[in-house]
Write an enzyme that holds these catalytic residues in place. Structure first.
Site, PDB file in Angstrom:
ATOM      1  CE1 TYR F  92      -4.053   1.986   1.067  1.00  0.00           C
ATOM      2  CE2 TYR F  92      -2.443   3.230   2.319  1.00  0.00           C
ATOM      3  CZ  TYR F  92      -3.711   3.115   1.785  1.00  0.00           C
ATOM      4  OH  TYR F  92      -4.619   4.127   1.966  1.00  0.00           O
ATOM      5  CB  SER F 183       1.732  -5.146   3.061  1.00  0.00           C
ATOM      6  OG  SER F 183       1.033  -4.317   3.944  1.00  0.00           O
ATOM      7  CD  GLN F 184      -2.433  -1.959  -1.974  1.00  0.00           C
ATOM      8  OE1 GLN F 184      -3.126  -1.032  -1.605  1.00  0.00           O
ATOM      9  NE2 GLN F 184      -1.515  -1.819  -2.918  1.00  0.00           N
ATOM     10  CG  ASP F 272       3.195  -6.773  10.779  1.00  0.00           C
ATOM     11  OD1 ASP F 272       2.785  -5.607  10.886  1.00  0.00           O
ATOM     12  OD2 ASP F 272       3.270  -7.373   9.711  1.00  0.00           O
ATOM     13  CG  HIS F 301       4.059  -4.530   7.763  1.00  0.00           C
ATOM     14  ND1 HIS F 301       3.048  -5.458   7.786  1.00  0.00           N
ATOM     15  CD2 HIS F 301       3.907  -3.846   6.598  1.00  0.00           C
ATOM     16  CE1 HIS F 301       2.301  -5.329   6.705  1.00  0.00           C
ATOM     17  NE2 HIS F 301       2.808  -4.356   5.964  1.00  0.00           N
TER      18      HIS F 301
END
Lengths: 321, 321, 321, 321, 321, 321
Positions: F92, F183-184, F272, F301
């Site tokens: 993202y 992630s995204q 995370d 993360h």
């Protein structure tokens, strides 16, 4: 935000502080190189499994300064002809999983890549110089009261020997070797180039270990601040600081810069607070070789993606036939 | 705010984790003490000027583990009778100006005080054990892949020898010696008490190096987090962490606690995030000697003024006739 | 990092801002001293147990400005001859456990030491001046709309009276008294020296309450920022700020500096953001007495260990026969 | 993020800690109210220019507890009939420009609004109670060693008297008065409602000064942490903390809650770290009057816009005919 | 602390950077206004309940640039005569609960107030311009590769049309309209005044979107730093930055400033890091209309209470008969 | 420190929250896929120079959902036989320089790699869905009041189409395609696998967009906190939050998990805070396909180096013959 704590770009471009070499600067390094020469070139090579086609990865253990074991990674792409080579040095306290994937990724572009692990910092690279004095956490002040015991004396020599090792790898074409690294690795690339005639190209990102006096004054960050922290510990003994500053002068990249003869390409981000731009320009402006510096306005102490294309092109131009 | 990240006080008071001793725990320490015994007791003593009446200050350099030079301060108040003695150990990366003023201040209360400088951390205390492996900045992971090379093996032995040195000072009454320190110094005081029969009293503030597994899980701060940082560097080699955890078990204060036989007084602040309360209680609850712990609700990793009166009283009760 | 927000050292050394004294500056202080003189010298002395040989500690309650009770500690080392004395003032909002151990430690070096507790800030020192106006948290703006009600008017006078009290202690040799303190305590030492002829020596670390206008502009920290916060509260009433600035001028250390006649030694760290170096040099450069300033490049607003030896030597030189 | 440091909502809703009233709780407050009653109701009223049609603004100075001058703002919208009234109290250390615009904005909706300035905190409200003891910066610990000298004793009484003053304003209909405030102001509204029979409605946002023992344990923020800071200063004198905790019990909102008889509406944000939700529910769950609490999941210590409509509706329902 | 990162006040007052208008600057805006004119004036009005006497609140949805729906609030105080009007624009990413209470509070002082919701930022204001390119989070770089697609082109036009809508409200006297806003709202007020002849007064607090090149260099904060972040994403494509800078020139408040003809009042705080003072003075110093700027030494990017009285007076002077 | 704010590992391993699917969940996605199917497969391919041997790089622009242009990179290693393929999705707001070097590095290991640029986030990927409502900065709340307008509806479909595009590249063997991202990008890989039958393997690092209700409660970080920020903006309109939560349910990875049929490998770090471990386990524990999850105790993360070897091995096992 452009860096508010350092000179503006136009001043950086002409910033050339007076060198701080002691009288015996040259003889110190002659002696040091002679001590390195006493260690015969020697290395072991063991294959490591890596899940990719087209590449072989090896663990190297060679003899470095003071006969210490120094570990390194070697990645060799499949090739039927001799390969151009690149020696890569890592950042301070920053070698994560041996940078194995980064090493492979560079090798896959057609280079034999040797990644040296700095003594004491990773893997089985042993830091076998005993300092007679204490220091603060980190390596910046280890041995700083005696230039013969200073941590980076051995590391600079290990870096020189790493080039010799890569040059001795049978698959490598010794006439086409470059050296590279970022931060501490950038300093090691510059230092090795100052002492070795093998490299045809140096690529150094935001090199560390340069213009120490200014770094002490303006860098708000570790690892330069290990020096500040060390000096704080001896607030009642100013002679400790005096001696340390003298020791550092032997290792200051700006003092070594004029010994580099191959083409040298530096990068620096204008918001770098770890290796402030002025300390990098201090070294750059004292280089007497062919040189360039790429300045990135929006970047700090980090690898700039936009600089990768340029460096890969340089590697092709200087190393690929 | 009381500590939100650790157990509440009532759980701390009964927290007694299972010990993690390896089978050869005892033989490892027997061997280690035997190696220390091979180094003959030896020290030099040189006077240092200090601008106060009633006190003399000396620089001591003695032979520690592996025959290394270990520097120490010695402060002797003017006295016509033998003095009770206190060995004091400093915190991790924290010896500022040799703690000379703190040492003098304690001595002026009627004690011969010896402040040991940890090898590698200050003064001319040389860290002469070479580790075959790299580590992260700091000493927590130096030598951690081999219990014989682990940094604290030598330091624990230097701490034991420091007591011998103070006991050998002519002005000191060997039958009245206490040992003390905070954080790393607290751990050293406990470790030295585990290996030396000389001390009559231990005063250890928020001792470090205890219950490592929990420290790794809950401490958000250096220096315990050097371990976390080290394990991060080997995310692809879990055997490195396994070996390190095994090495640490030999040095874990809770595993050494039952070897202490003199009265032991600990202090801990409930908002200490550097040596979380539970790790300190882990050691305390495994002590089998006479003992007490002072708990300070509003204090972190710092010397609590209100604890000083108590400790001075303990020094008087145990050391003064 | 040297201080990036203040002048470089060479400019600090010549920084001498124009004084801001109002016309009635002298008469204001004459009136104030006359009001202090109306309070007869009076004190109670009660022994406190302290677990150390060679020292006795007392609680003192004396009458300060406006007849308020002011509490102090008195530590007297065992001595058969009259003692030299030191009055010590503490930092702003910073007297922890009455600084009893620090007081004892200084006394053990051969001095009768009196530690005054600032009114309203610790112990049973009562702040009995009622301000007709509100202020922000802290004491910096208490009474700031009226110089007769301003908090520090009474505190400066209490500090003067503390010297009188120590001088009246039978065990003390009135001809050998020094005064000292850090931050607020440094300011009080300077202020008391401006109004009392007793002290033979002033030792003031990073003194506060000096060159307010510059402090407002460059200090990013409390407590100077209480002024900024106060002015924010009256954004629609600029006359409030004007009046406050006028009040502060009566208490500004640079305006009082020329009244000091004994030898004065200051210390300052170059990375001090609480009492920025320039504000300290503003006072120092306006001193007309014999004077020195020790500058510590790597230190902030903290007691510099390396400065302790020097101050102890000064105490010996000026106070010990 | 919902608050990770406090109870989840379902536990908050039933959290009802045991009350901490001392035996003389009621008699203490009877005595205190009697002392207030000795001060005759008295106020001055002076018009202030405000650039808006439809409104008149006045400066009020009335006699509060111990005969002190207390300043307040009064805003009266143009009206030909008697007005409902609202007394508003401000937050701790937080009255900026006298909240004049907020006061006017509420008044323009049809209410006579009186904003009291807390003594010592703003304007010409004088804090004329002298504490026999020192304290840390702020008002939380001023006078805390003696319930008769405690800062909030006078402030609670000033708050009660503020209602009397508004009720005495000729333009106001005494039968239609509400009281309101946030944080410290919320506590004052609750306290005033506990002692005055005039209010028909209380609107208190995230009230402060409630369930002190839990606040000390879990609030990471000022001003509750002034207590933690104060207790730290007396680490060697636990009796100081004991006495302070006893004093606070007289002023704890949960102990006063059952004395409120009019409808009371509270608001609290679940991520409020300044007045943690549990401390607010401690007071709410001890209220015995008609009551509601609005809980805002995404809000901290701040006025929630979505709560304004509700409160304006409450003001209309309870105050407008 | 006054702002250490920007010019001192005397330099701010004369800071007038060279304009950066492209050759087609005027024609670009002519075309844009022509496109707005193609959208017929049209709006819907629906009453919203609000719990206050003396006021009516409406939801407005009008057609903005590119025929998009734009939502707004309208608050009308009870009045038997035509009302003066104020259009209010909100800050970037900052319209909380539609600012309904703020809107009502201003209206209650005798003004018809229209609060426009910026497209894409709140309520049902739809951002119907599709950008052909990606951008970083936020709106600053949306469409920045094409001035016709740039986000603020439509927003500036929506702001102009908002004035037309208020002017068309039957209860409003079109000859007495002011426009106002802070930050992004301040920029919109200035932009709308540059393109509309209706306003008689502009009140703009710390306006955003001015002197972009300097903002990029010195602002450490969002939202200007969205630009820095965007440029970082294209470190290998400098042409992206070049084009973006060109696009921004069309929307730079300093380039639009000379088109404003009514009296304009600006405010700025000297410690504003979001819209640094120099960027605000860049616009102010290029204004050619009658103008003033209020400078607040202790304030950052926030509404200054002390400025409210002044602006209410200006509204009275310019809008009330 | 292991994560103190989320469940311990053993609870994570069994954490399986109740699904939140609405009744028309399946029909919503059928309709959506049908709309994607209306867009014919179409792409342009243009070569980009890249300074490496053995690789060719292309810019791809294909038609995504709603006929929007979606840009992607394609890297093809030199090969005489059809290549296995990998579609890669980025994080993202995190596509820097198009991730070109990362894409090339993966391709050099023997894969045709397609990197899709998310619409609106990078390059010339146009976000052509107009939302009827405003939102906060970022894409998390764009269109959140209407599931047909929600930002990720189009992005999920673009991700599905990206697989179709890679499958259509002549050099690619459609039977050997994997999809990956972090992630995204991890969420997009999972979503695309839920809707496409082409992938043989999914590798998803710390996937985002899962178990929104818990993320809102425990994540202290952006981008999940865009939701918290959005709900704050409508504190007076709870129906906005209700509707948004309903919309999110259609896009929640845990609700889509059971639609994935190929082998799926997840990674998560225990510290995370951006995609808290429990939200990742919520999706993992609802997967019904063959699956594994690698847990990294010391990682947040970030891409874990130690996970790269495993994933490269998975790519070889599943994609290489």
């Amino acid at each position: 935000m452009a860096q508010p704590y350092d000179f503006p770009l136009d001043q950086l471009q002409t910033y050339k502080p007076v060198l701080t070499k002691q009288n015996d600067f040259d003889s110190f390094w002659e002696t040091t190189l002679a001590k390195l020469a006493e260690v015969p070139l020697s290395y072991d090579r063991t294959e490591i499994q890596y899940p990719s086609k087209g590449i072989k990865v090896y663990r190297i253990v060679y003899k470095g300064f003071h006969h210490s074991n120094i570990e390194a990674l070697l990645a060799l792409p499949d090739s039927e002809v001799p390969l151009p080579g690149i020696v890569s040095y890592h950042g301070y306290n920053w070698c994560i999983d041996g940078d194995i994937h980064e090493t492979v990724n560079l090798a896959l572009k057609g280079y034999a890549v040797l990644k040296m692990y700095c003594r004491g910092q990773y893997g089985e690279s042993a830091d076998n110089i005993v300092s007679s004095n204490g220091h603060v956490t980190g390596w910046m002040t280890k041995g700083i009261q005696d230039k013969d015991e200073y941590y980076y004396r051995a590391v600079y020599m290990d870096a020189v020997r790493a080039i010799d090792v890569l040059a001795a790898i049978p698959e490598v074409d010794v006439s086409r070797i470059a050296i590279t690294g970022g931060s501490q690795g950038g300093a090691l690339a510059l230092a090795a180039a100052a002492f070795s005639s093998i490299p045809k190209l140096v690529v150094a990102d935001h090199p560390f270990l340069s213009n120490f006096q200014r770094a002490i004054d303006i860098s708000p960050s570790l690892p330069y601040n290990e020096l500040n922290e060390y000096f704080r510990r001896y607030s009642g003994k100013p002679e400790i600081e005096t001696k340390a500053i003298e020791t550092l002068s032997y290792f200051d990249m700006m003092n070594l810069a004029s010994q580099i003869s191959c083409y040298t390409w530096l990068t620096i981000g204008l918001i770098d607070t770890i290796t402030p731009p002025s300390t990098v320009f201090a070294a750059f402006n004292h280089l007497t070789c062919e040189k360039d510096i790429a300045v990135y306005r929006y970047y700090g102490h980090e690898l700039v993606p936009g600089s990768i294309t340029t460096r890969l092109q340089l590697f092709m131009d200087y190393l690929q036939k």
